[in-house]
Design a protein around this motif. Structure first.
Motif: not given
Length: 231
Positions: A118-143
């Protein structure tokens, strides 16, 4: 020091959980999931305001949960939710105090987000405007097209699965929600509204323990995480 408000939409049904209770009020090891989730935020140093958006029939349940956090002296409020998650958050935004600098939006059924994240997201949002927590996709994605025929396979190395919290400078999020409301745009998350408005949003890498409790199997995994944390 910046001041943070967190909006937690808690109006989701328990249909996919096979429960008559809305998911945030299902008990996890004897405690409502929502209470676990709030506990993740109350010790963040810059937290000043917590707003829960839910239906009126659950106001009493939220007030009871709030009693568990009275010692922290945080401004806690309940607002009425809307038909869509986006409308619930819009309702809550109108109750944000003037002295707030950052607004976080967090899923009511993600009880295991870490204070440091949470604190890291806040630091980044203060710097650039917005931030989100996310994780790299682990599965192959199909459109796929409307007939479920595969059209393409996106490069997995550039795909991330969005989580919450999603944190933004207050004025940026308010302007983005206003723009979405005026144009009738319904986004899939808060970052999509800010992106559409032209704001910059950066990813902060989270972890898969920050799961969203949606199905019965998720509840079993959550119990396992709690048991491990207590060891």
């Amino acid at each position: 020091m910046a001041k943070l408000a967190v909006i937690i939409p808690a109006a989701g049904s328990g249909t996919r959980m096979g429960s008559r209770l809305p998911k945030p009020f299902i008990e996890l090891m004897g405690v409502p999931i929502l209470e676990h989730t709030i506990r993740s935020f109350v010790e963040v140093g810059i937290i000043s305001q917590i707003l829960i958006a839910t239906s009126k029939e659950w106001f009493g349940a939220v007030e009871k949960i709030f009693q568990s956090f009275s010692e922290f002296g945080i401004d806690m409020q309940i607002v009425e939710g809307g038909e869509e998650r986006q409308y619930s958050i819009h309702n809550a935004i109108s109750h944000i105090r003037n002295d707030i600098d950052l607004i976080a939006v967090h899923d009511a059924v993600r009880p295991f987000v870490k204070k440091s994240q949470i604190e890291q997201c806040c630091d980044v949002a203060l710097e650039v405007g917005g931030s989100i927590l996310a994780v790299p996709a682990k599965d192959t994605i199909k459109k796929v097209d409307e007939h479920f025929v595969i059209e393409s396979t996106p490069d997995r190395s550039v795909l991330w699965q969005a989580q919450t919290p999603q944190v933004f400078k207050k004025d940026l999020l308010i302007s983005s929600y206003k723009s979405a409301l005026e144009s009738g745009y319904l986004g899939t998350d808060d970052a999509s509204l800010v992106e559409r408005f032209g704001g910059q949003v950066k990813v902060v890498e989270g972890d898969r323990e920050n799961l969203k409790i949606t199905y019965p199997i998720d509840l079993e995994v959550a119990k396992l995480i709690l048991r491990m944390d207590k060891k």
